[in-house]
Structures are given as structure tokens and as C-alpha cells.
Design a protein around this motif. Structure first.
Motif, mmCIF file in Angstrom:
data_model
loop_
_atom_site.group_PDB
_atom_site.id
_atom_site.type_symbol
_atom_site.label_atom_id
_atom_site.label_comp_id
_atom_site.label_asym_id
_atom_site.label_seq_id
_atom_site.Cartn_x
_atom_site.Cartn_y
_atom_site.Cartn_z
ATOM 1 N N ASN A 231 87.756 40.638 70.800
ATOM 2 C CA ASN A 231 88.281 40.311 72.135
ATOM 3 C C ASN A 231 88.600 38.822 72.266
ATOM 4 O OD1 ASN A 231 88.015 42.980 72.968
ATOM 5 N ND2 ASN A 231 85.932 42.675 73.727
ATOM 6 N N PHE A 232 87.726 37.978 71.722
ATOM 7 C CA PHE A 232 87.946 36.535 71.809
ATOM 8 C C PHE A 232 89.167 36.130 70.982
ATOM 9 C CE2 PHE A 232 86.031 32.071 71.392
ATOM 10 C CZ PHE A 232 86.450 31.728 72.673
ATOM 11 N N ALA A 233 89.280 36.704 69.781
ATOM 12 C CA ALA A 233 90.433 36.414 68.932
ATOM 13 C C ALA A 233 91.731 36.884 69.587
ATOM 14 C CB ALA A 233 90.263 37.070 67.562
ATOM 15 N N TYR A 234 91.678 38.016 70.260
ATOM 16 C CA TYR A 234 92.863 38.547 70.931
ATOM 17 C C TYR A 234 93.349 37.606 72.030
ATOM 18 C CZ TYR A 234 95.635 41.572 74.002
ATOM 19 O OH TYR A 234 96.624 42.085 74.792
ATOM 20 N N ARG A 235 92.408 37.076 72.809
ATOM 21 C CA ARG A 235 92.795 36.161 73.884
ATOM 22 C C ARG A 235 93.402 34.876 73.330
ATOM 23 N NH1 ARG A 235 87.834 38.079 76.253
ATOM 24 N NH2 ARG A 235 86.726 36.216 75.532
ATOM 25 N N ILE A 236 92.808 34.344 72.264
ATOM 26 C CA ILE A 236 93.354 33.119 71.671
ATOM 27 C C ILE A 236 94.716 33.396 71.037
ATOM 28 C CG2 ILE A 236 92.986 31.344 69.926
ATOM 29 C CD1 ILE A 236 90.010 31.653 70.322
ATOM 30 N N ASN A 237 94.852 34.542 70.368
ATOM 31 C CA ASN A 237 96.139 34.899 69.761
ATOM 32 C C ASN A 237 97.236 35.029 70.815
ATOM 33 O OD1 ASN A 237 95.787 34.941 66.979
ATOM 34 N ND2 ASN A 237 94.955 37.008 66.972
ATOM 35 N N ALA A 238 96.889 35.527 71.992
ATOM 36 C CA ALA A 238 97.878 35.666 73.057
ATOM 37 C C ALA A 238 98.413 34.300 73.481
ATOM 38 C CB ALA A 238 97.271 36.396 74.251
ATOM 39 N N VAL A 278 105.282 39.800 63.596
ATOM 40 C CA VAL A 278 103.960 40.326 63.220
ATOM 41 C C VAL A 278 102.973 40.155 64.368
ATOM 42 C CG1 VAL A 278 101.988 40.044 61.674
ATOM 43 C CG2 VAL A 278 104.310 39.992 60.755
ATOM 44 N N TYR A 279 102.930 38.967 64.966
ATOM 45 C CA TYR A 279 101.988 38.745 66.061
ATOM 46 C C TYR A 279 102.401 39.494 67.323
ATOM 47 C CZ TYR A 279 99.069 35.340 63.676
ATOM 48 O OH TYR A 279 98.180 34.748 62.814
ATOM 49 N N ALA A 280 103.708 39.666 67.544
ATOM 50 C CA ALA A 280 104.155 40.479 68.676
ATOM 51 C C ALA A 280 103.712 41.926 68.476
ATOM 52 C CB ALA A 280 105.680 40.400 68.818
ATOM 53 N N GLY A 281 103.845 42.422 67.252
ATOM 54 C CA GLY A 281 103.371 43.771 66.951
ATOM 55 C C GLY A 281 101.873 43.900 67.134
ATOM 56 N N THR A 288 98.702 48.247 74.022
ATOM 57 C CA THR A 288 99.253 49.530 74.481
ATOM 58 C C THR A 288 99.066 50.676 73.504
ATOM 59 O OG1 THR A 288 101.447 49.076 73.545
ATOM 60 C CG2 THR A 288 101.024 48.295 75.783
ATOM 61 N N GLY A 289 98.870 50.356 72.230
ATOM 62 C CA GLY A 289 98.791 51.421 71.240
ATOM 63 C C GLY A 289 97.394 51.795 70.823
ATOM 64 N N GLY A 290 96.400 51.118 71.388
ATOM 65 C CA GLY A 290 95.026 51.460 71.049
ATOM 66 C C GLY A 290 94.589 50.995 69.675
ATOM 67 N N TRP A 291 95.301 50.033 69.100
ATOM 68 C CA TRP A 291 94.905 49.509 67.796
ATOM 69 C C TRP A 291 93.769 48.508 67.987
ATOM 70 C CZ3 TRP A 291 98.077 48.637 62.907
ATOM 71 C CH2 TRP A 291 98.786 49.785 62.572
ATOM 72 N N THR A 292 92.553 48.977 67.834
ATOM 73 C CA THR A 292 91.391 48.110 67.942
ATOM 74 C C THR A 292 90.604 48.179 66.645
ATOM 75 O OG1 THR A 292 90.095 49.907 68.926
ATOM 76 C CG2 THR A 292 91.234 48.413 70.440
ATOM 77 N N LEU A 299 95.970 43.219 61.023
ATOM 78 C CA LEU A 299 97.319 42.835 61.442
ATOM 79 C C LEU A 299 97.368 41.346 61.803
ATOM 80 C CD1 LEU A 299 100.076 44.083 61.747
ATOM 81 C CD2 LEU A 299 99.528 44.670 64.113
ATOM 82 N N SER A 300 96.328 40.861 62.455
ATOM 83 C CA SER A 300 96.246 39.439 62.772
ATOM 84 C C SER A 300 96.130 38.605 61.502
ATOM 85 C CB SER A 300 95.056 39.173 63.690
ATOM 86 O OG SER A 300 94.909 37.790 63.949
ATOM 87 N N ILE A 301 95.344 39.078 60.545
ATOM 88 C CA ILE A 301 95.189 38.359 59.277
ATOM 89 C C ILE A 301 96.511 38.315 58.518
ATOM 90 C CG2 ILE A 301 94.120 38.502 56.989
ATOM 91 C CD1 ILE A 301 91.588 39.530 58.415
ATOM 92 N N ILE A 302 97.262 39.410 58.541
ATOM 93 C CA ILE A 302 98.579 39.429 57.891
ATOM 94 C C ILE A 302 99.498 38.390 58.530
ATOM 95 C CG2 ILE A 302 100.677 40.819 57.580
ATOM 96 C CD1 ILE A 302 98.844 43.250 57.238
ATOM 97 N N GLY A 303 99.441 38.272 59.856
ATOM 98 C CA GLY A 303 100.236 37.260 60.542
ATOM 99 C C GLY A 303 99.889 35.859 60.068
ATOM 100 N N TYR A 304 98.593 35.583 59.893
ATOM 101 C CA TYR A 304 98.198 34.254 59.438
ATOM 102 C C TYR A 304 98.620 34.009 57.994
ATOM 103 C CZ TYR A 304 95.513 30.047 58.607
ATOM 104 O OH TYR A 304 95.153 28.750 58.300
#
Length: 327
Positions: A231-238, A278-281, A288-292, A299-304
Motif C-alpha cells: 500500500n505504501f509503495a502504491y501511494r508513492i508510485n502514484a 508499465v507504471y500506468a498499467g 481496477t483490476g484487482g492486481w494485488t 509489475l512495479s519492479i519491471i517498471g524500475y
């Protein structure tokens, strides 16, 4: 500037060792906390007349809650405090080095790989240190400061570049706007990368414990659960994604001013767009897609990894209008 950059690298390496030592010592501390908790529970059970209770499972005794707040016992870690102090010292030394480089060049120090890596690693360490003032993220120190040390060593040993004037295409106020936001966004993505790696490790550890296996990484009890990390990583990524969107847009405007077109499918431009996709996906799939869980982390690691590829391989080995950024 070069001397202070080297001193900063040495201090960061010392901070990395201190953070690693903190994790190594945590096993003994955790055993002591578990022993004290077990003795207290047994005393309570005896007072209640229950004498044959099963032993307490230490792995279920949390040292940090879902809000990433630590218990008093686990918060008092001298090695971690030393590591944080060394990190701040490294930030001050590196900050002076970056400013001195800019003064010597009479411009912002973002014109080549050496300057980008040194400034980028400085912002990673600075953002991490500032966040530490609000939230106890010392468990990330080994990973974040380790990355900072690698980036700074890569800059000083892999891309040493003397102070020089910029090529005409870079002599624009857009350099300050475009590159500063790109560096800050990359710094935030670096921090979320470390959090997502820890999330995967914590997730695998909890699965092993649920299967009845022995806890092979007791020091990971100093790390919050996989869900808070995610959750914390998601907020920072946003936040970082918004910055990266601005980076791509500002780059297009700058390209039109410098080369007469907004988009030309230059290699650097293409990979900047790939990172954005990648980060938009990632954000869309998680929202919205339930990818948790592990899927969103990967997916975040691939973006980095795309960011790393863009600022290393693309800069060095691919010819194009951005080749001046290589070395």
C-alpha cells in the motif's frame, strides 16, 4: 566536488554496513523479546490456573503494526541509529559535492551520466532521510542505502566526466524543468523498488510460516507485513507516476523547441514512454483490476528495471539525439 563525492560514498558504505549489522543483531533482540513475552504469558496463565498451555509462537508476536509503528523494545536499536546518523552525514557531504559541481560548471549539474547518477543518488538518500523523520523506515536502510552506494560508485568509477560546457541542445531552461522532475521521480521509484522487493520476501516468508515451516529470516519481523509495504509503495508510485508524466510531456515540448518536433521515436523517447506505460498499467491493474500482492509488486519492479535500462544501456550503447547524455 570529487573529493566530497568520494567521502560521501565512503560514509554511505559505512551506513550500509551499520544497517546490515542492525538486521543481523535483530535476531538476538527478537529472541529476547520473545523470551520476555513468553515468560509474561506463562505467568498470566499460571495465575489463571492454566498450567499446560502450548508455548507461544514467537513469529506471531508483531514488532511493527500495520501503520509501520514499532514497539518500544524494537524501536531502540543503536546500530540503526548510527546508520541513520551516517546517512545524514553522507547526504550533507554529497549535497555539498553536487552544489560545488554546479558552481564549477556554472550550470545545473545534470548534463551527463556522472552528474545524473550523483544527483539522482543524492535525491534518493535525501528523500529517504526526510521520510525517516516522519516514519520509521529503517528496515529499508540496507536496501536503499545499498542502492545509493552502488549508484554513487557507478558515477565516480564508471562515468568520471570532467566539467564541460553543455551542447547547444541542452542550453535551455527546460533542462532544469525536465531533468529535475525526472531525477526526483526516479528517486521515488527507487524507494518503491526497495519496498516491493521487501514485499516479495515478506510474502514468501509468511507463506512458509503458514505452511508450518521454520522461520529462516527472523530479522524480517522488523519489516512490516506485505500488505502495508504494498500500500505504501502504491501511494508513492502514484505520486512518482504523475511526475514521470510531466517529465515525458516536458521532454516533448523541449524537443519541439530544440529539434522542431514533439516526438521522433528516438530510443530515449521510446523507453521513457515504455516506462510510462508499465507504471500506468501497474496503477490501473492494482486500482481496477484487482492486481494485488506479488503480481503488482513484480509489475512495479519491471517498471524500475526499465528505468535502469533507460538510464544505463540506452544512454551508453544506443545512438540517437540523446547520445550526449551517455558519457
Amino acid at each position: 566536488s570529487d573529493l566530497f563525492m568520494l567521502l560521501a560514498a565512503i560514509v554511505y558504505a559505512s551506513a550500509f554496513i551499520a544497517f546490515a549489522w542492525d538486521l543481523a543483531k535483530s535476531s538476538k533482540m527478537i529472541q529476547e523479546i520473545d523470551a520476555a513475552t513468553l515468560a509474561s504469558e506463562q505467568k498470566t496463565l499460571v495465575a489463571a490456573g492454566v498450567r499446560d498451555a502450548p508455548p507461544a509462537d514467537g513469529s506471531s508476536n508483531p514488532l511493527v503494526n500495520e501503520s509501520m509503528d514499532y514497539t518500544a523494545a524494537s524501536a531502540k536499536r543503536m546500530a540503526a541509529k548510527v546508520a541513520v546518523s551516517l546517512t545524514w552525514l553522507g547526504v550533507l557531504l554529497q549535497g555539498f559535492a553536487v552544489v560545488a559541481r554546479g558552481i564549477a560548471a556554472a550550470r545545473v549539474p545534470w548534463g551527463n551520466m556522472y552528474e545524473f547518477l550523483s544527483t539522482g543518488s543524492f535525491l534518493v538518500a535525501l528523500v529517504f532521510s526526510i521520510v525517516l523523520l516522519k516514519k520509521d523506515l529503517r528496515f529499508m536502510g540496507t536496501f536503499v542505502i545499498g542502492l545509493v552506494t552502488v549508484m554513487l560508485c557507478g558515477a565516480t568509477m564508471g562515468f568520471p566526466t570532467p566539467v564541460a560546457h553543455l551542447v547547444p541542445a541542452l542550453q535551455s531552461y527546460w533542462l532544469i524543468i525536465h531533468v529535475s522532475i525526472a531525477v526526483l521521480a526516479s528517486a521515488l521509484f527507487t524507494i518503491t523498488f526497495a519496498m516491493n522487493v521487501l514485499q516479495l520476501v515478506q510474502h514468501a516468508r509468511m507463506d512458509a510460516l503458514a505452511a508450518g515451516k521454520k522461520d529462516k529470516m527472523p530479522f524480517m519481523r522488523l519489516v512490516p507485513g506485505a500488505a502495508p509495504l504494498e500500500n505504501f509503495a502504491y501511494r508513492i508510485n502514484a505520486v512518482a507516476f504523475v511526475m514521470w508524466t510531466f517529465t515525458v510531456m516536458a521532454g516533448a515540448i523541449w524537443a519541439e523547441a530544440a529539434w522542431g518536433r514533439y516526438w521522433g521515436w528516438d530510443t530515449k523517447e521510446v523507453w521513457s514512454f515504455v516506462i510510462w506505460v508499465v507504471y500506468a498499467g501497474y496503477l490501473h491493474a492494482r486500482a481496477t483490476g484487482g492486481w494485488t500482492g506479488a503480481r503488482s509488486a513484480w509489475l512495479s519492479i519491471i517498471g524500475y528495471l526499465c528505468i535502469v535500462f533507460n538510464f544505463t544501456i540506452v544512454n551508453i550503447y544506443f545512438n540517437g539525439l540523446h547520445s550526449y547524455a551517455g558519457i
